[in-house]
Write a protein that holds these residues in place. Structure first.
Motif, PDB file in Angstrom:
ATOM      1  N   SER A   1       2.109   6.644  -7.028  1.00 16.99           N
ATOM      2  CA  SER A   1       1.337   7.665  -7.780  1.00 16.99           C
ATOM      3  C   SER A   1       1.599   9.341  -7.330  1.00 16.99           C
ATOM      4  O   SER A   1       1.499   9.643  -8.024  1.00 16.99           O
ATOM      5  CB  SER A   1       0.269   7.520  -6.436  1.00 16.99           C
TER       6      SER A   1
ATOM      7  N   LYS B   1       1.139   3.766  -3.267  1.00 14.86           N
ATOM      8  CA  LYS B   1       1.175   5.331  -2.565  1.00 14.86           C
ATOM      9  C   LYS B   1       2.386   6.189  -3.045  1.00 14.86           C
ATOM     10  O   LYS B   1       2.358   7.281  -3.461  1.00 14.86           O
ATOM     11  CB  LYS B   1       1.155   5.929  -1.233  1.00 14.86           C
ATOM     12  N   GLN B   2       3.622   5.995  -2.826  1.00 13.05           N
ATOM     13  CA  GLN B   2       4.686   6.103  -3.611  1.00 13.05           C
ATOM     14  C   GLN B   2       4.686   6.124  -5.123  1.00 13.05           C
ATOM     15  O   GLN B   2       5.140   7.881  -5.466  1.00 13.05           O
ATOM     16  CB  GLN B   2       6.439   5.681  -2.883  1.00 13.05           C
TER      17      GLN B   2
ATOM     18  N   GLU C   1       1.177  -1.418  -0.027  1.00 18.10           N
ATOM     19  CA  GLU C   1       0.300   0.283  -0.335  1.00 18.10           C
ATOM     20  C   GLU C   1       0.989   1.167   0.264  1.00 18.10           C
ATOM     21  O   GLU C   1       0.331   2.030  -0.986  1.00 18.10           O
ATOM     22  CB  GLU C   1      -0.666   0.273   0.767  1.00 18.10           C
TER      23      GLU C   1
END
Length: 108
Positions: A70, A67-68, A63
């Motif tokens: 993204s 996020k990184q 997860e």
């Protein structure tokens, strides 16, 4: 570059990007460097997590990786840079966590 130096450089770049945007100056170079900082942060994160015994199969780790990636994609879009590779990296993490068929059925 240490983690702290990388964080500081990223902060400085974000301030610089904001200032340049206000004055309608190009930000491509700064976005490229910011992506490099995000890449370094990702590498440090994965290294630290694996050194501490976390598995790359851990959903929490995945997860954070998503996020990184993204954030890298958003920075690339902001700078008018190619960003498709981040979609591929996100997909790779999802396949690692959920399997190819699950990703095809739910994300593709």
């Amino acid at each position: 570059m240490t983690e702290e130096e990388n964080k500081q450089r990223m902060h400085d770049l974000l301030v610089e990007i904001e200032t340049l945007e206000k004055d309608n100056f190009p930000i491509k170079q700064q976005c490229t460097e910011a992506i490099a900082c995000l890449e370094r942060a990702h590498e440090m994160f994965v290294q630290r997590a694996t050194n501490e015994g976390y598995s790359l199969q851990d959903y929490r780790l995945g997860e954070i990786e998503i996020k990184q990636y993204s954030a890298m994609k958003q920075m690339a879009i902001k700078g008018g840079l190619p960003h498709e590779q981040y979609d591929h990296r996100i997909r790779e993490v999802r396949v690692r966590l959920f399997g190819e068929q699950m990703v095809k059925d739910n994300f593709d």
